[in-house]
Design a protein around this motif. Structure first.
Motif, PDB file in Angstrom:
ATOM      1  N   ASN A  94       0.811  -1.207   0.000  1.00  0.00           N
ATOM      2  CA  ASN A  94       0.000   0.000   0.000  1.00  0.00           C
ATOM      3  C   ASN A  94       0.849   1.264   0.000  1.00  0.00           C
ATOM      4  OD1 ASN A  94      -2.347  -1.465  -0.101  1.00  0.00           O
ATOM      5  ND2 ASN A  94      -2.600  -1.526   2.127  1.00  0.00           N
ATOM      6  N   ALA A  95       2.070   1.150   0.536  1.00  0.00           N
ATOM      7  CA  ALA A  95       2.980   2.301   0.517  1.00  0.00           C
ATOM      8  C   ALA A  95       3.578   2.496  -0.873  1.00  0.00           C
ATOM      9  CB  ALA A  95       4.077   2.115   1.557  1.00  0.00           C
ATOM     10  N   GLY A  96       3.438   1.476  -1.741  1.00  0.00           N
ATOM     11  CA  GLY A  96       3.890   1.653  -3.124  1.00  0.00           C
ATOM     12  C   GLY A  96       5.022   0.740  -3.574  1.00  0.00           C
ATOM     13  N   ALA A  97       5.401  -0.234  -2.731  1.00  0.00           N
ATOM     14  CA  ALA A  97       6.480  -1.143  -3.130  1.00  0.00           C
ATOM     15  C   ALA A  97       6.025  -2.037  -4.293  1.00  0.00           C
ATOM     16  CB  ALA A  97       6.888  -2.012  -1.948  1.00  0.00           C
ATOM     17  N   ASP A  98       6.909  -2.266  -5.263  1.00  0.00           N
ATOM     18  CA  ASP A  98       6.585  -3.152  -6.383  1.00  0.00           C
ATOM     19  C   ASP A  98       6.786  -4.609  -6.008  1.00  0.00           C
ATOM     20  OD1 ASP A  98       6.100  -1.178  -8.553  1.00  0.00           O
ATOM     21  OD2 ASP A  98       8.106  -0.564  -7.951  1.00  0.00           O
ATOM     22  N   LYS A  99       7.774  -4.857  -5.150  1.00  0.00           N
ATOM     23  CA  LYS A  99       8.064  -6.221  -4.707  1.00  0.00           C
ATOM     24  C   LYS A  99       8.529  -6.149  -3.261  1.00  0.00           C
ATOM     25  CE  LYS A  99      10.351  -6.957  -9.184  1.00  0.00           C
ATOM     26  NZ  LYS A  99      11.505  -7.520  -9.899  1.00  0.00           N
ATOM     27  N   ILE A 100       8.397  -7.266  -2.555  1.00  0.00           N
ATOM     28  CA  ILE A 100       8.980  -7.352  -1.222  1.00  0.00           C
ATOM     29  C   ILE A 100       9.921  -8.549  -1.202  1.00  0.00           C
ATOM     30  CG2 ILE A 100       7.182  -6.209   0.158  1.00  0.00           C
ATOM     31  CD1 ILE A 100       6.968  -9.791   0.333  1.00  0.00           C
ATOM     32  N   SER A 101      10.923  -8.486  -0.339  1.00  0.00           N
ATOM     33  CA  SER A 101      11.785  -9.664  -0.200  1.00  0.00           C
ATOM     34  C   SER A 101      11.696 -10.194   1.215  1.00  0.00           C
ATOM     35  CB  SER A 101      13.231  -9.346  -0.592  1.00  0.00           C
ATOM     36  OG  SER A 101      13.900  -8.694   0.445  1.00  0.00           O
ATOM     37  N   VAL A 102      11.639 -11.525   1.309  1.00  0.00           N
ATOM     38  CA  VAL A 102      11.627 -12.185   2.613  1.00  0.00           C
ATOM     39  C   VAL A 102      12.838 -13.099   2.697  1.00  0.00           C
ATOM     40  CG1 VAL A 102       9.150 -12.080   3.087  1.00  0.00           C
ATOM     41  CG2 VAL A 102      10.040 -13.948   1.699  1.00  0.00           C
ATOM     42  N   ASN A 109       9.236 -19.865   8.543  1.00  0.00           N
ATOM     43  CA  ASN A 109       7.848 -20.187   8.204  1.00  0.00           C
ATOM     44  C   ASN A 109       7.688 -20.204   6.679  1.00  0.00           C
ATOM     45  OD1 ASN A 109       5.070 -20.382   7.930  1.00  0.00           O
ATOM     46  ND2 ASN A 109       4.718 -18.219   8.448  1.00  0.00           N
ATOM     47  N   PRO A 110       8.055 -21.314   6.035  1.00  0.00           N
ATOM     48  CA  PRO A 110       8.016 -21.382   4.560  1.00  0.00           C
ATOM     49  C   PRO A 110       6.635 -21.113   3.972  1.00  0.00           C
ATOM     50  CG  PRO A 110       9.260 -23.229   5.462  1.00  0.00           C
ATOM     51  CD  PRO A 110       8.603 -22.550   6.622  1.00  0.00           C
ATOM     52  N   GLN A 111       5.576 -21.416   4.750  1.00  0.00           N
ATOM     53  CA  GLN A 111       4.208 -21.181   4.286  1.00  0.00           C
ATOM     54  C   GLN A 111       3.977 -19.697   3.951  1.00  0.00           C
ATOM     55  OE1 GLN A 111       1.758 -23.300   3.586  1.00  0.00           O
ATOM     56  NE2 GLN A 111       0.230 -21.698   3.190  1.00  0.00           N
ATOM     57  N   LEU A 112       4.787 -18.823   4.558  1.00  0.00           N
ATOM     58  CA  LEU A 112       4.683 -17.385   4.292  1.00  0.00           C
ATOM     59  C   LEU A 112       4.814 -17.098   2.786  1.00  0.00           C
ATOM     60  CD1 LEU A 112       4.557 -14.451   5.443  1.00  0.00           C
ATOM     61  CD2 LEU A 112       7.049 -14.528   5.608  1.00  0.00           C
ATOM     62  N   ILE A 113       5.679 -17.851   2.115  1.00  0.00           N
ATOM     63  CA  ILE A 113       5.875 -17.643   0.666  1.00  0.00           C
ATOM     64  C   ILE A 113       4.569 -17.942  -0.074  1.00  0.00           C
ATOM     65  CG2 ILE A 113       7.224 -18.301  -1.376  1.00  0.00           C
ATOM     66  CD1 ILE A 113       9.448 -19.237   0.569  1.00  0.00           C
ATOM     67  N   PHE A 120      -0.824 -11.668  -3.154  1.00  0.00           N
ATOM     68  CA  PHE A 120      -0.325 -10.501  -3.895  1.00  0.00           C
ATOM     69  C   PHE A 120       0.275 -10.855  -5.250  1.00  0.00           C
ATOM     70  CE2 PHE A 120       0.449  -9.706   0.744  1.00  0.00           C
ATOM     71  CZ  PHE A 120      -0.666  -8.898   0.937  1.00  0.00           C
ATOM     72  N   GLY A 121       0.351 -12.137  -5.585  1.00  0.00           N
ATOM     73  CA  GLY A 121       0.941 -12.558  -6.861  1.00  0.00           C
ATOM     74  C   GLY A 121       2.425 -12.854  -6.698  1.00  0.00           C
ATOM     75  N   SER A 122       2.928 -13.827  -7.442  1.00  0.00           N
ATOM     76  CA  SER A 122       4.335 -14.217  -7.247  1.00  0.00           C
ATOM     77  C   SER A 122       5.293 -13.130  -7.731  1.00  0.00           C
ATOM     78  CB  SER A 122       4.637 -15.558  -7.906  1.00  0.00           C
ATOM     79  OG  SER A 122       4.265 -15.525  -9.252  1.00  0.00           O
ATOM     80  N   GLN A 123       4.833 -12.268  -8.665  1.00  0.00           N
ATOM     81  CA  GLN A 123       5.709 -11.177  -9.135  1.00  0.00           C
ATOM     82  C   GLN A 123       6.089 -10.230  -7.994  1.00  0.00           C
ATOM     83  OE1 GLN A 123       2.332 -10.862  -9.469  1.00  0.00           O
ATOM     84  NE2 GLN A 123       2.218  -8.945  -8.355  1.00  0.00           N
ATOM     85  N   PHE A 124       5.351 -10.302  -6.890  1.00  0.00           N
ATOM     86  CA  PHE A 124       5.556  -9.412  -5.746  1.00  0.00           C
ATOM     87  C   PHE A 124       6.552 -10.001  -4.735  1.00  0.00           C
ATOM     88  CE2 PHE A 124       3.770  -7.724  -1.601  1.00  0.00           C
ATOM     89  CZ  PHE A 124       4.063  -6.391  -1.827  1.00  0.00           C
ATOM     90  N   VAL A 125       6.872 -11.303  -4.901  1.00  0.00           N
ATOM     91  CA  VAL A 125       7.600 -12.013  -3.845  1.00  0.00           C
ATOM     92  C   VAL A 125       9.016 -12.429  -4.259  1.00  0.00           C
ATOM     93  CG1 VAL A 125       7.495 -13.945  -2.226  1.00  0.00           C
ATOM     94  CG2 VAL A 125       5.365 -12.949  -3.098  1.00  0.00           C
ATOM     95  N   VAL A 126       9.987 -11.772  -3.660  1.00  0.00           N
ATOM     96  CA  VAL A 126      11.384 -12.144  -3.868  1.00  0.00           C
ATOM     97  C   VAL A 126      11.831 -12.910  -2.626  1.00  0.00           C
ATOM     98  CG1 VAL A 126      13.744 -11.298  -4.251  1.00  0.00           C
ATOM     99  CG2 VAL A 126      11.787 -10.021  -5.187  1.00  0.00           C
ATOM    100  N   VAL A 127      12.359 -14.119  -2.812  1.00  0.00           N
ATOM    101  CA  VAL A 127      12.895 -14.841  -1.660  1.00  0.00           C
ATOM    102  C   VAL A 127      14.414 -14.664  -1.654  1.00  0.00           C
ATOM    103  CG1 VAL A 127      13.208 -17.082  -0.537  1.00  0.00           C
ATOM    104  CG2 VAL A 127      10.977 -16.468  -1.505  1.00  0.00           C
ATOM    105  N   GLU A 168      11.141 -14.542  -7.718  1.00  0.00           N
ATOM    106  CA  GLU A 168      12.575 -14.418  -7.986  1.00  0.00           C
ATOM    107  C   GLU A 168      13.342 -14.909  -6.762  1.00  0.00           C
ATOM    108  OE1 GLU A 168      13.859 -10.513 -10.271  1.00  0.00           O
ATOM    109  OE2 GLU A 168      12.224 -10.061  -8.915  1.00  0.00           O
ATOM    110  N   ILE A 169      14.590 -15.309  -7.014  1.00  0.00           N
ATOM    111  CA  ILE A 169      15.489 -15.666  -5.907  1.00  0.00           C
ATOM    112  C   ILE A 169      16.631 -14.654  -5.889  1.00  0.00           C
ATOM    113  CG2 ILE A 169      17.126 -17.383  -5.001  1.00  0.00           C
ATOM    114  CD1 ILE A 169      14.258 -18.431  -4.807  1.00  0.00           C
ATOM    115  N   LEU A 170      16.872 -14.092  -4.711  1.00  0.00           N
ATOM    116  CA  LEU A 170      18.025 -13.205  -4.521  1.00  0.00           C
ATOM    117  C   LEU A 170      19.019 -13.959  -3.652  1.00  0.00           C
ATOM    118  CD1 LEU A 170      19.721 -10.617  -4.169  1.00  0.00           C
ATOM    119  CD2 LEU A 170      17.956  -9.727  -2.675  1.00  0.00           C
ATOM    120  N   PHE A 171      20.088 -14.446  -4.298  1.00  0.00           N
ATOM    121  CA  PHE A 171      21.057 -15.277  -3.576  1.00  0.00           C
ATOM    122  C   PHE A 171      22.300 -14.464  -3.222  1.00  0.00           C
ATOM    123  CE2 PHE A 171      24.841 -18.211  -4.442  1.00  0.00           C
ATOM    124  CZ  PHE A 171      25.010 -18.531  -3.099  1.00  0.00           C
ATOM    125  N   THR A 172      22.603 -14.398  -1.921  1.00  0.00           N
ATOM    126  CA  THR A 172      23.824 -13.757  -1.449  1.00  0.00           C
ATOM    127  C   THR A 172      24.768 -14.809  -0.894  1.00  0.00           C
ATOM    128  OG1 THR A 172      22.584 -11.786  -0.826  1.00  0.00           O
ATOM    129  CG2 THR A 172      24.795 -12.004   0.101  1.00  0.00           C
TER     130      THR A 172
END
Lengths: 252, 221
Positions: A94-102, A109-113, A120-127, A168-172
């Motif tokens: 609601n603040a305007g973020a295009d995606k969030i990362s968890v 809590n893997p169920q969160l994904i 919100f759609g998978s395009q919104f979720v970066v793990v 998407e996956i963000l791997f560090t």
């Protein structure tokens, strides 16, 4: 042709940009909105803002900051840090973020994904996955900025995240982060081969060649870095010009 | 660079007051995500817009924006139930559909196998992973890609070959109303136009200065 993405990452504490070296020492490098707008103008393809504030007060500051970012920046941006339930993500959407990362919260809590992606759609979720390589062993997933090892392994956890609805996956690589000796290309290439969602590479950028390598050998879809941009070691336009000359598809 | 607004300042309202060139712009409000980003983009360009589901306000507007992030079949069900389906197809002023908005303006979508608004006869298909996948193609198509063969008042010649931002797993096949082409796995329609109806698969509101030029072209129609 789809361009490889260059993503500056801004760590935020109490509304200000910071960058830790190996997540410990912290230096201030400016106002996040101004810095983000500057990067967007210079050709950054996306931005990531990570809230490393723990306090309730800092959290409120971060949401206000996300609103300012959304009003002022004309490219997509991801926000992360402190998202442990749907409600947290909804506030940021609601603040305007295009995606969030968890990150840690998804490990706990893997169920969160699933919940995030269904709502919100998978395009919104970066793990985001932080992992450390163990000699002769697999990559071990860590939490709390690399301090705590978990029983999860990088490749199986990334696959599970994809199946649960990650976009998407963000791997560090915690071994490469802050060392500036290049990205963890072998592990990245394996992730890219095994998953069908985009992979964002993070940790290890020190030179322009490192980006070329991560897009070729590492097969990454996007390269993320912080300090080399914040401290103007590699200006984004110079980096993109170089990658273009090297034959990497890039948006100039 | 735009002026950096102060976080403590009051948030802009959804009143949609008329702007300097006194046109009324509305953004159709429905059960879709991140509609506000379109309003933010217009504000950066100096235009305000009203986010509304009021049929009278939408009918009287000079420009109508039909944004969308979400799933096709549930969104179509919502549009039918609210009567927005008939309203949108009856509009005579310039209307632009963005992303899911564009897909819903087509005849049919494979996302939930649903009949859509049928403004464009084109159909919406699911991207299929190429076999073998030598180039490591990913689905969704996410990131910056080029628009080519641009042919619509939405685009001026300078926009040929420019990069814009995409996020989608379903695509509109090539057809009579293709107004821009993008190549991902195969060529597809990244923009459509028919009479007063315009549509983009990409997000102009997130496509930097190129996206701002496209939005400005729409607002100047």
């Amino acid at each position: 042709m789809l361009a490889k993405r260059i993503i500056p990452c801004l760590d935020i504490k109490n509304g200000q940009t910071v960058k830790g070296v190996k997540f410990v020492e912290i230096k201030e490098v400016g106002d996040p909105v101004e810095l983000g707008a500057l990067y967007a103008e210079q050709g950054a393809d996306e931005l990531v803002f990570l809230d490393i504030t723990a306090s309730h007060e800092g959290r409120k500051t971060f949401v206000d900051l996300v609103k300012r970012i959304a009003r002022n920046i004309n490219i997509p941006f991801t926000v992360g840090g402190g998202i442990s339930e749907l409600k947290d993500a909804e506030v940021l959407l609601n603040a305007g973020a295009d995606k969030i990362s968890v990150n840690s919260s998804a490990v706990k809590n893997p169920q969160l994904i699933n919940d995030l992606s269904l709502n919100f759609g998978s395009q919104f979720v970066v793990v985001a996955i932080d992992a450390k390589h163990q000699q002769g062993h697999d990559w071990v997933v860590t939490v709390n900025g690399g301090r705590i090892p978990t029983d999860k392994k990088l490749f199986s956890w990334a696959k599970e995240a994809e199946e649960r609805g990650a976009g998407e996956i963000l791997f560090t690589s915690m071994d490469h982060d802050g060392v500036k000796q290049g990205f963890a290309n072998e592990a990245l290439a394996k992730l890219s081969d095994e998953l069908s969602i985009p992979i964002i590479a993070s940790g290890g950028a020190g030179s322009m060649e490192h980006f070329k390598d991560v897009f070729t050998h590492g097969k990454a879809d996007a390269g993320l870095a912080a300090s080399i941009f914040h401290f103007k070691e590699i200006p984004i336009p110079v980096l993109k010009e170089y990658l273009n000359k090297e034959g990497i598809p890039i948006r100039l | 660079m735009n002026e950096i607004s102060n976080s403590s300042g009051s948030q802009s309202s959804d009143s949609g007051q008329r702007t300097s060139d006194s046109q009324k712009i509305v953004i159709i409000k429905y059960n879709a995500g991140n509609i506000r980003s379109v309003k933010n983009a217009l504000l950066r360009l100096g235009y305000d817009a009203e986010i509304t589901a009021d049929p009278d306000v939408i009918r009287k507007a000079d420009k109508v924006i039909f944004p969308g992030v979400g799933e096709a079949s549930t969104t179509m069900a919502y549009l039918r139930k609210s009567g927005l389906d008939k309203l949108i197809t009856s509009l005579k002023q310039p209307v632009i559909g963005i992303c899911l908005g564009m897909q819903l303006m087509c005849s049919f979508s494979e996302e939930g196998n649903v009949d859509c608004l049928n403004i464009f006869e084109e159909k919406v298909r699911k991207f299929q992973m190429p076999e073998p996948n030598a180039e490591n193609i990913k689905i969704p198509h996410m990131g910056w890609n080029t628009i080519t063969n641009v042919q619509s008042p939405l685009f001026d010649a300078s926009l040929e070959g420019e990069y814009v931002y995409f996020v989608h797993s379903f695509y509109v096949a090539m057809g009579d109303h293709t107004a821009a082409t993008t190549n991902y796995i195969h060529p597809y329609s990244s923009a459509l136009q028919k009479d007063n109806f315009y549509a983009t698969q990409f997000h102009p509101e997130k496509s930097g200065s190129v996206g701002e030029r496209i939005l400005t072209n729409f607002l100047k129609l």
